[in-house]
Design a protein around this motif. Structure first.
Motif, mmCIF file in Angstrom:
data_model
loop_
_atom_site.group_PDB
_atom_site.id
_atom_site.type_symbol
_atom_site.label_atom_id
_atom_site.label_comp_id
_atom_site.label_asym_id
_atom_site.label_seq_id
_atom_site.Cartn_x
_atom_site.Cartn_y
_atom_site.Cartn_z
ATOM 1 N N GLN A 495 46.135 26.937 20.877
ATOM 2 C CA GLN A 495 45.440 25.717 21.301
ATOM 3 C C GLN A 495 44.728 25.926 22.641
ATOM 4 O O GLN A 495 43.599 25.464 22.831
ATOM 5 C CB GLN A 495 46.437 24.561 21.413
ATOM 6 C CG GLN A 495 45.759 23.219 21.686
ATOM 7 C CD GLN A 495 46.748 22.076 21.798
ATOM 8 O OE1 GLN A 495 47.814 22.219 22.381
ATOM 9 N NE2 GLN A 495 46.395 20.935 21.247
ATOM 10 N N GLY A 524 48.283 16.528 21.454
ATOM 11 C CA GLY A 524 47.335 15.840 20.583
ATOM 12 C C GLY A 524 46.073 15.472 21.331
ATOM 13 O O GLY A 524 45.007 15.301 20.730
ATOM 14 N N ASP A 525 46.145 15.289 22.647
ATOM 15 C CA ASP A 525 44.949 15.075 23.461
ATOM 16 C C ASP A 525 44.194 16.403 23.617
ATOM 17 O O ASP A 525 44.819 17.478 23.672
ATOM 18 C CB ASP A 525 45.328 14.565 24.853
ATOM 19 C CG ASP A 525 45.746 13.103 24.828
ATOM 20 O OD1 ASP A 525 45.951 12.577 23.726
ATOM 21 O OD2 ASP A 525 45.864 12.506 25.906
ATOM 22 N N PHE A 526 42.868 16.348 23.679
ATOM 23 C CA PHE A 526 42.106 17.573 23.916
ATOM 24 C C PHE A 526 40.779 17.236 24.585
ATOM 25 O O PHE A 526 40.309 16.092 24.521
ATOM 26 C CB PHE A 526 41.873 18.346 22.621
ATOM 27 C CG PHE A 526 40.966 17.652 21.630
ATOM 28 C CD1 PHE A 526 39.595 17.880 21.612
ATOM 29 C CD2 PHE A 526 41.496 16.757 20.707
ATOM 30 C CE1 PHE A 526 38.776 17.243 20.702
ATOM 31 C CE2 PHE A 526 40.676 16.112 19.789
ATOM 32 C CZ PHE A 526 39.311 16.351 19.785
ATOM 33 N N CYS A 545 39.304 13.362 23.905
ATOM 34 C CA CYS A 545 39.789 12.671 22.706
ATOM 35 C C CYS A 545 41.312 12.653 22.641
ATOM 36 O O CYS A 545 41.987 13.520 23.198
ATOM 37 C CB CYS A 545 39.243 13.347 21.455
ATOM 38 S SG CYS A 545 37.436 13.479 21.439
ATOM 39 N N ASP A 546 41.826 11.676 21.906
ATOM 40 C CA ASP A 546 43.273 11.479 21.707
ATOM 41 C C ASP A 546 43.540 11.468 20.206
ATOM 42 O O ASP A 546 43.255 10.492 19.514
ATOM 43 C CB ASP A 546 43.709 10.153 22.346
ATOM 44 C CG ASP A 546 45.204 9.896 22.168
ATOM 45 O OD1 ASP A 546 45.898 10.761 21.611
ATOM 46 O OD2 ASP A 546 45.656 8.807 22.599
ATOM 47 N N SER A 547 44.078 12.584 19.666
ATOM 48 C CA SER A 547 44.359 12.675 18.235
ATOM 49 C C SER A 547 45.570 11.834 17.869
ATOM 50 O O SER A 547 46.416 11.510 18.702
ATOM 51 C CB SER A 547 44.618 14.138 17.847
ATOM 52 O OG SER A 547 43.528 14.945 18.209
ATOM 53 N N SER A 558 44.362 17.979 16.590
ATOM 54 C CA SER A 558 43.367 18.338 17.607
ATOM 55 C C SER A 558 42.587 19.584 17.203
ATOM 56 O O SER A 558 41.381 19.681 17.424
ATOM 57 C CB SER A 558 44.054 18.549 18.962
ATOM 58 O OG SER A 558 44.822 19.733 18.960
ATOM 59 N N ASN A 561 40.140 18.500 14.541
ATOM 60 C CA ASN A 561 39.076 17.681 15.128
ATOM 61 C C ASN A 561 38.048 18.549 15.872
ATOM 62 O O ASN A 561 36.837 18.346 15.743
ATOM 63 C CB ASN A 561 39.671 16.647 16.086
ATOM 64 C CG ASN A 561 40.514 15.622 15.358
ATOM 65 O OD1 ASN A 561 40.272 15.320 14.190
ATOM 66 N ND2 ASN A 561 41.526 15.074 16.028
ATOM 67 N N THR A 562 38.532 19.504 16.674
ATOM 68 C CA THR A 562 37.596 20.381 17.394
ATOM 69 C C THR A 562 36.773 21.231 16.420
ATOM 70 O O THR A 562 35.591 21.499 16.658
ATOM 71 C CB THR A 562 38.343 21.295 18.384
ATOM 72 O OG1 THR A 562 39.350 22.025 17.669
ATOM 73 C CG2 THR A 562 39.003 20.494 19.480
ATOM 74 N N PHE A 601 41.112 10.387 15.451
ATOM 75 C CA PHE A 601 41.254 10.359 16.909
ATOM 76 C C PHE A 601 40.431 9.223 17.499
ATOM 77 O O PHE A 601 39.522 8.703 16.848
ATOM 78 C CB PHE A 601 40.836 11.699 17.540
ATOM 79 C CG PHE A 601 39.387 12.068 17.365
ATOM 80 C CD1 PHE A 601 38.427 11.640 18.281
ATOM 81 C CD2 PHE A 601 38.972 12.868 16.314
ATOM 82 C CE1 PHE A 601 37.098 12.002 18.148
ATOM 83 C CE2 PHE A 601 37.642 13.232 16.174
ATOM 84 C CZ PHE A 601 36.696 12.790 17.087
#
Length: 742
Positions: A495, A524-526, A545-547, A558, A561-562, A601
């Motif tokens: 990560q 989970g945040d990224f 963002c906050d997954s 996360s 999402n990325t 997210f």
């Protein structure tokens, strides 16, 4: 004679500064008082009460108003003068009054004046022995008129005087006697100082658990009373206890709370003590720079005050600083000042404590004459303290002996009764059943014993095998747990690699900070960033963002999402922030929301167009925060729907940011605002017991206050505030805050 000495002392104190601008006695009623920046809060109290004093004709109310000034005024050059005025008025009124009820009211104020005289002599004149007569005279009056409320305060001062003089058992006896008196009248205000002083006595005796018990009770009663002065004192005492037990973080938290309260009420002496104790903490952790800074701040205040206890604490801290910096000669000079003040205020325990330190320093500096003289002095004092310890141990042994004696008598008596009952039962068996029946019972009993023995042996074999199996299972579980933790740590490495390299952000946004604090190993945040550079485009994208979820599930989300964010820009060449979110939402719904799972997210994505000098963004449930150079805050618009399956699935809006160069933009998730903590949080009662959320408004106010601080330092301030708020509670969610200059 002592009263005359006190008045002479006040006279000299008052007129020693010829240049001072003294205030009008006609209004202020006393001579030679001076208004300064350091006592401006005192004069607010004085002037309010004197206006009422001059408007009333009630003598009782006038005395009460003077007492209000005395109790709430911090300046030791002022309140004793109002105490003298109250004492003289009370004597005059009591001598003329025929009504018993009113006469007792006036006598009560006379006794309070005597008690205040004793307190002043004990703490400010360097001749504490003279205070005891005033205390006893006050107590005699209060006992005669049955003034239990004020008798509690006077008894507390007497016990404190005895404790400082090494008469510890007598002090403890008076403390407990006075607590019983307080329980009779249910006076919470009077209970707090009693519990506090009793806690300090047990701390000196080395009984830390009992000291903590009494001081924690004192804090509880102080909070009930709402007296900030006393609340601050209890936070300070708990901080010192925490320091002694090695809980340095909690000690810092408590001492800083005490300092903040004392600054609110303008308690100069209290502020000095708090800063000095903080300096001692920094000395212990070898941060000499901050320790010296605190001691330098309080030096002018210490020089001005006549409070000998404050001076003693200051010189002791300064001596410790010199000692930790390997400057023994300077340390000795300061410790000698501490020793001198301890002798002046009659603090035998402190004299022994600091004298033992100086003794070792004399030895190291090869000063045999001073060493021998001090050794003889300490030997004499130690005998005095040890005699009290012997009496204390003897008293405890007496109680233990009485208890064990009663317990032994009870056991002997019970054993005789049991034996007699068995004898009667045995005789009855012999008479009714006879020898044959006893033999039969013996055979049957033997059979069952043998059977039980075999059964027990088999059970032991089974238990042994089960124990081995449990140990094997435990070993397997530990191995699996290690594998899982290793896997999670490896996932964290992945990560960290996939999170945007901060060099990319720095290249495009030289002035920024990132405060990223996962709740667990993975997050989970990224935060994500990407740049697009073509012949026609020069764009920089930044997302916070906050997954859904945190820990391992949140980390998987996360990563997914990325990946979709990169896909939208790199493969699909989507460059509008709102269309990026629309694309990612579609990919998430098609990929993982087939069974009505609402995973995705919340977040913000901004696009900086460097060619057009324009900044646009799209926001899902989280709003960007714009802070201007004039420190005005604007909460920018956002769409109230997630990037993923939700109740609303409309197109995301594209927003523009209007700003001036030098304005600050902040992007954050909900973890900071949702953190539980603050005053009153107690982790021993549960995860969130006694705590409350930090909330968004205080977070935005904090961002406003630090917006003019260099961005590379803002992350440190946010972290310090977060840790201070959280205290010993657990972190509840991942935290991510990004700030940048536009």
């Amino acid at each position: 004679m002592l009263k005359r000495l006190l008045f002479i002392y006040l006279f000299i104190l008052t007129f020693s500064k010829n240049h001072a601008q003294f205030l009008d006695k006609k209004f202020y009623l006393v001579d030679s008082i001076e208004k300064k920046e350091s006592n401006k809060n005192d004069f607010i109290i004085i002037e309010q009460n004197l206006k009422l004093f001059k408007s009333t004709t009630s003598d009782t109310l006038k005395l009460n108003l003077l007492n209000e000034i005395i109790e709430n005024c911090n300046d030791e050059s002022i309140w004793p003068k109002y105490n003298s005025l109250m004492y003289r008025m009370a004597i005059n009124l009591a001598s003329k009054e025929q009504n018993t009820y009113l006469k007792n009211k006036f006598l009560s104020k006379k006794a309070q004046g005597l008690n205040n005289y004793g307190y002043f002599i004990q703490n400010y004149t360097g001749k504490p022995n003279g205070s005891l007569k005033f205390y006893k005279d006050a107590a005699k009056i209060q006992e005669d008129i049955n003034d239990k409320t004020n008798l509690i305060i006077t008894n507390n001062n007497i016990a404190n005087f005895l404790y400082n003089g090494g008469k510890i058992l007598e002090a403890i006896e008076i403390y407990h006697k006075t607590i019983k008196l307080q329980e009779e009248i249910k006076d919470v205000n009077g209970l707090t100082p009693l519990l506090n002083n009793l806690g300090e006595v047990y701390l000196f005796l080395g009984d830390t658990s009992k000291a903590y018990f009494y001081i924690k009770r004192a804090l509880s009663t102080a909070i009930q009373s709402g007296d900030k002065r006393i609340i601050a004192q209890e936070f300070q005492n708990i901080g010192i206890l925490s320091k002694n037990s090695g809980q340095m973080d909690y000690a810092f938290t408590c001492l800083k709370k005490a300092l903040a309260l004392r600054e609110q009420i303008g308690d100069i002496a209290g502020m000095c003590k708090s800063k000095i104790n903080l300096a001692v903490l920094y000395i212990i952790i070898n941060n000499h720079t901050l320790a010296k800074q605190y001691l330098t701040e309080v030096e002018p205040l210490v020089q001005k005050t006549d409070n000998l206890a404050v001076k003693q604490t200051y010189h002791a801290a300064l001596a410790q600083l010199y000692q930790s910096q390997n400057q023994p000669k300077e340390a000795v000079k300061e410790f000698e000042k501490v020793l001198q003040i301890s002798q002046q205020i009659g603090a035998v325990q402190d004299e022994v404590k600091y004298g033992s330190i100086i003794l070792n320093l004399y030895k190291n500096l090869d000063e045999p004459e001073k060493e021998l003289k001090l050794f003889r002095r300490l030997s004499s004092l130690s005998k005095k303290l040890n005699s009290a310890e012997v009496r204390r141990n003897a008293l405890r042994r007496d109680y233990e002996y009485e208890y064990s004696k009663k317990e032994q008598d009870y056991k002997i008596e019970q054993a005789l009764k049991d034996e007699k009952a068995k004898e009667e039962k045995r005789k009855q068996k012999f008479i009714t059943l006879g020898i044959s029946f006893i033999l039969l019972l013996t055979l049957i009993f033997s059979f069952f014993i043998f059977k039980a023995f075999r059964s027990s042996k088999q059970k032991n074999i089974i238990i042994s095998e089960q124990k081995k199996e449990v140990e094997n299972q435990k070993h397997l579980i530990e191995e699996k747990q290690k594998e899982i933790v290793d896997s999670i740590n490896y996932a964290k490495r992945i990560q960290d690699i996939l999170l945007t390299n901060e060099d990319i952000i720095t290249k495009n946004l030289p002035d920024h900070f990132i405060y990223f604090k996962p709740k667990d190993i993975v997050s989970g945040d990224f935060y994500w960033a990407h740049s697009v550079l073509t012949e026609t485009e020069n764009l920089f994208f930044l997302a916070v963002c906050d997954s859904t979820g945190h820990g391992v599930p949140g980390a998987f989300m996360s990563l997914l999402n990325t990946n979709f964010l990169n896909e939208a820009i790199n493969e699909k060449h989507i460059y509008e922030p709102n269309k990026v979110f629309n694309y990612v939402r579609t990919r998430l719904i098609n990929s993982i929301s087939k069974d009505d799972q609402k995973d995705g997210f919340d977040g913000i994505i901004i696009c900086i167009d460097k060619l057009k000098n324009k900044t646009t963004y799209s926001a899902s449930n989280n709003s960007p925060i714009l802070v201007t150079q004039q420190k005005t805050l604007t909460k920018l618009s956002c769409d109230k729907m997630p990037v993923g399956k939700g109740e609303r699935e409309q197109e995301f809006n594209l927003y523009s940011i209007e700003y001036q160069k030098g304005d600050s933009l902040y992007l954050y998730t909900d973890g900071y605002a949702d953190q539980f903590g603050g005053p009153g949080a107690d982790p021993s009662k549960g995860l969130f017991a006694g705590g409350k959320k930090f909330k968004y408004k205080p977070l935005n106010d904090l961002l406003i206050s630090i917006s003019d601080v260099p961005l590379n330092k803002q992350a440190d301030i946010l972290n310090h505030k977060f840790q201070d708020w959280k205290g010993l509670l657990e972190q509840v969610d991942d935290v991510c805050v990004v700030g940048l200059k536009l």
